[in-house]
Design an enzyme around this catalytic site. Structure first.
Site, mmCIF file in Angstrom:
data_model
loop_
_atom_site.group_PDB
_atom_site.id
_atom_site.type_symbol
_atom_site.label_atom_id
_atom_site.label_comp_id
_atom_site.label_asym_id
_atom_site.label_seq_id
_atom_site.Cartn_x
_atom_site.Cartn_y
_atom_site.Cartn_z
ATOM 1 C CG ASP A 136 128.904 38.239 26.121
ATOM 2 O OD1 ASP A 136 129.868 37.999 25.589
ATOM 3 O OD2 ASP A 136 128.064 37.201 26.327
ATOM 4 N NE ARG A 138 130.327 34.867 25.300
ATOM 5 C CZ ARG A 138 129.654 34.162 26.020
ATOM 6 N NH1 ARG A 138 130.209 32.753 26.207
ATOM 7 N NH2 ARG A 138 128.697 34.671 26.705
#
Length: 209
Positions: A136, A138
């Site tokens: 991930d 982000r």
């Protein structure tokens, strides 16, 4: 959760303009922000008075072109987006933060490459890692200035992702309640949902996977 999001809030995120956005669920106010550091543009949809200090029903949603606009059944993103807007409209007050972070931050073309690896048997985490990315990628550090501009200090957050709770709290936003956001499984997204629960720690209360 080291490396999940930056601990120094960005100061470069800039509010641009707001306008009315009528939708099938009702009229929202759309607020545009630009982030020169990442060269991305983000929007927030609000309904009702979000400046009263009372906790705001909120969704932080990362862009998913395939799910949000192309109706892909490989994920639950589009259904979650619509469910969140519907919930905000039903309450008459809330905010949806739409962040331009396609493919958990790896971008659209890399996401297509990851899909190809998934077609060959990899799960969503393995596919990202085979491409040289983290599970991930982000970054939620842009949220602080956006929340401050909208004068939102406390939320009831619609998410299954504990990382989003941590990111908001790191930005100084009080998460009063976490509201699970479940949508239907199908044969195309079942492995994806199992991986989110097993490898990314997403919560699926009442929805065994």
């Amino acid at each position: 959760m080291a490396g999940l999001f930056r601990r120094i809030p960005r100061v470069t995120v800039r509010y641009v303009e707001s306008s009315r956005l009528p939708t099938q669920w009702g009229d929202f106010e759309m607020h545009g922000f630009e982030d020169p550091e990442s060269n991305k543009e983000h929007v927030v949809l609000t309904m009702g008075d979000v400046t009263s200090g009372e906790p705001v029903l909120c969704r932080v949603h990362s862009e998913c072109l395939t799910g949000d606009a192309l109706f892909s059944m490989r994920c639950d993103c589009g259904n979650q987006l619509q469910a969140a807007l519907k919930a905000i409209a039903a309450e008459g007050r809330g905010a949806l933060f739409y962040l331009r972070q396609e493919g958990r931050g790896i971008g659209l073309l890399n996401k297509i490459k990851a899909y190809k690896l998934q077609d060959e048997g990899a799960d969503t985490v393995e596919a990202n890692e085979q491409l040289g990315f983290g599970a991930d990628m982000r970054d939620y550090s842009m949220l602080g200035p956006m929340f401050r501009h909208l004068h939102i200090t406390a939320v009831r957050l619609m998410t299954n992702n504990p990382r989003k709770v941590a990111a908001l709290e790191e930005a100084g936003i009080r998460v009063i309640e976490r509201i699970s956001l479940h949508t239907d499984r199908n044969p195309h997204n079942e492995k994806y949902l199992i991986t989110k629960a097993g490898k990314l720690g997403h919560f699926f209360e009442g929805k065994p996977l």
